[in-house]
Write an enzyme that holds these catalytic residues in place. Sequence first.
Site, PDB file in Angstrom:
ATOM      1  N   ARG A  55       0.823  -1.209   0.000  1.00  0.00           N
ATOM      2  CA  ARG A  55       0.000   0.000   0.000  1.00  0.00           C
ATOM      3  C   ARG A  55       0.861   1.265   0.000  1.00  0.00           C
ATOM      4  NH1 ARG A  55      -2.067   1.137   4.193  1.00  0.00           N
ATOM      5  NH2 ARG A  55      -1.012  -0.357   5.546  1.00  0.00           N
ATOM      6  N   LYS A 197      -8.287  -2.585   1.356  1.00  0.00           N
ATOM      7  CA  LYS A 197      -8.158  -1.760   2.550  1.00  0.00           C
ATOM      8  C   LYS A 197      -8.930  -0.442   2.420  1.00  0.00           C
ATOM      9  CE  LYS A 197      -5.715  -4.465   5.142  1.00  0.00           C
ATOM     10  NZ  LYS A 197      -6.414  -5.184   6.246  1.00  0.00           N
ATOM     11  N   HIS A 216      -9.913  -4.962  12.868  1.00  0.00           N
ATOM     12  CA  HIS A 216      -8.844  -5.571  12.072  1.00  0.00           C
ATOM     13  C   HIS A 216      -8.439  -6.849  12.799  1.00  0.00           C
ATOM     14  CE1 HIS A 216      -4.536  -5.395  10.277  1.00  0.00           C
ATOM     15  NE2 HIS A 216      -5.375  -5.962   9.431  1.00  0.00           N
ATOM     16  N   SER A 234       0.237  -6.970  10.673  1.00  0.00           N
ATOM     17  CA  SER A 234       0.782  -7.870   9.662  1.00  0.00           C
ATOM     18  C   SER A 234       2.006  -8.612  10.201  1.00  0.00           C
ATOM     19  CB  SER A 234       1.175  -7.044   8.423  1.00  0.00           C
ATOM     20  OG  SER A 234       1.672  -7.879   7.421  1.00  0.00           O
ATOM     21  N   LYS A 238      -2.215 -13.640  12.444  1.00  0.00           N
ATOM     22  CA  LYS A 238      -3.684 -13.648  12.412  1.00  0.00           C
ATOM     23  C   LYS A 238      -4.229 -14.747  11.508  1.00  0.00           C
ATOM     24  CE  LYS A 238      -5.237  -9.708  11.008  1.00  0.00           C
ATOM     25  NZ  LYS A 238      -3.976  -9.213  10.463  1.00  0.00           N
ATOM     26  N   THR A 239      -3.731 -14.764  10.271  1.00  0.00           N
ATOM     27  CA  THR A 239      -4.245 -15.719   9.283  1.00  0.00           C
ATOM     28  C   THR A 239      -3.885 -17.142   9.677  1.00  0.00           C
ATOM     29  OG1 THR A 239      -4.098 -14.070   7.528  1.00  0.00           O
ATOM     30  CG2 THR A 239      -4.221 -16.369   6.842  1.00  0.00           C
ATOM     31  N   ASP A 253      -9.264 -11.467   8.402  1.00  0.00           N
ATOM     32  CA  ASP A 253      -8.656 -10.142   8.479  1.00  0.00           C
ATOM     33  C   ASP A 253      -9.566  -9.002   8.928  1.00  0.00           C
ATOM     34  OD1 ASP A 253      -6.318  -8.542   8.123  1.00  0.00           O
ATOM     35  OD2 ASP A 253      -7.124  -7.788   6.247  1.00  0.00           O
ATOM     36  N   ARG A 317       1.944 -12.360  -1.894  1.00  0.00           N
ATOM     37  CA  ARG A 317       0.631 -12.678  -1.311  1.00  0.00           C
ATOM     38  C   ARG A 317      -0.212 -13.549  -2.230  1.00  0.00           C
ATOM     39  NH1 ARG A 317      -1.383  -9.985   3.266  1.00  0.00           N
ATOM     40  NH2 ARG A 317       0.048  -8.423   4.080  1.00  0.00           N
TER      41      ARG A 317
END
Length: 528
Positions: A55, A197, A216, A234, A238-239, A253, A317
């Site tokens: 980003r 996002k 988030h 990040s 989390k994933t 997410d 990704r």
Amino acid sequence: MKMPNGLEELRLKDIKNIYYNLSYDELQEHETKNGECKISTSGTAMCDTGIFTGRSPKDKYFVDQEPSNKYIAWGDVNAKIDKKIYDELLELALTQLSGKDIYITDVYAGASDASKRSVRFVTEVAWQAHFVKNMFIRPTEEQLQTFSPQFTVYNACKVVDEKYKEHGLNSDVFIVFNIEENIAIIGGTWYGGEMKKGIFSMMNYWLPLEGKLSMHCSANVGENNDVCLFFGLSGTGKTTLSTDPKRALIGDDEHGWDEHGVFNFEGGCYAKVINLDEKSEPEIYGAIVKDALLENVVYDETGRVDYSDGSKTENTRVSYPIEHIKNHKKDLQAGHPNNIIFLSADAFGVLPPVSKLTKEQAMYYFLSGYTAKVAGTERGITEPVATFSACFGEAFLPLHPTVYAKLLGEKIDKHNVNVYLVNTGWTGGPYGVGKRMSIKDTRACINGILNGSINDAEFQTLPIFNLKIPKTLEGVKDNTVLNPRETWEDKEKYDTHLIKLAKMFQENFHRYDQNGGEFDFASAGPQI
């Protein structure tokens, strides 16, 4: 070919072919025919996102106008742009997308009927339409018949703002949100994550003003309908940690929490794949098949991907529809959470692998949003860098962090939720000395939270931070790992690092000094 409703409202001229909500097979045909993608040995489309492989947060703007400008927390995260400049950039984007073949993709953000938004994406790049189809909730054919977009995103990635200096902007890249007109425009960057996002930012604006919490976090649900949320920046896991074969994945997410419970904003997952290993992350590895979309990966002439190669970017990704995870919650929603886990990758190696938080500590660590990034390749950087991102997602919060924290606190109280801090970072020393916490030990900590066995443990208190840490935990072979000080050879050096990190926490939390007694949670943080 079916056509979208409200085409004249798009203000595009001389459109050639309109490709509307294409099937996955049609998208792959366009991606390869246009020369945008190659196909991997697993049947996955592979694209490159150009010079931008992440980003561009300094190029994101909100139009400064009433009434939204009264609610937005202006500053580094949320920069202002004048309405006249926005109008110029919108015209630039509309001109770029006119006279072309375009892809229109209509989707939903939010699985809860009480809270969802309908969103239309317009782009001239097939793989970006594919990305949108993967990442958002796909309407049925019946829903498309009456689909009416509440928000429109024009992705004109091929055009730049050559007058950006005159406009007083950061660069020739622009991502601009006009809340009153329900429009976003993207120019100069091809990175798909801007679309994902961008809508997350908008959900973070809309929902809290309705008394609903946007988050988030990832989420999953057990066989007994016990729901767990995983907050984290990040790289904190989390994933990975929410993708559990024994629990149904709600999402990895972005979620909302309304009066009915927790719901996914998205219809897919967006996972990092650098150094992806089939043994340690089998569900994610298994999701990379046809209909998934790999970004910026390195592959050979046969299409075999080398996940260990970060020469294009460390931020490689994959996006894939959530259906690629076998054990997912089909309606993408569940009841109110039983447990909340804050994930921090502490590269200083001083935080325990798991600790139980009081309500006040939960508010403190939520507002702190701590993780630590490891030493980079820059000369002179030889130790970890602490990162504090309010609510574990400050880059996407248009409103002040305390708005989200207040909602979280109310919901923790109302639904009697347990909250834990889990360190997925380093143990036995800081980055470069110690080692990364094993996924096996982290999983044991998570399992102890989910099955409730952690509540039967005897607890001790971590000095300075005053965190309650279990002395033993089922599944952790060496219980000394539970107390970080015990894993360091040099105990005095550990104490020094502990105080150093505590001071960083205290310094960061001064940002809330002006928010009154309601958010005076400094006493729940480290005390030196």
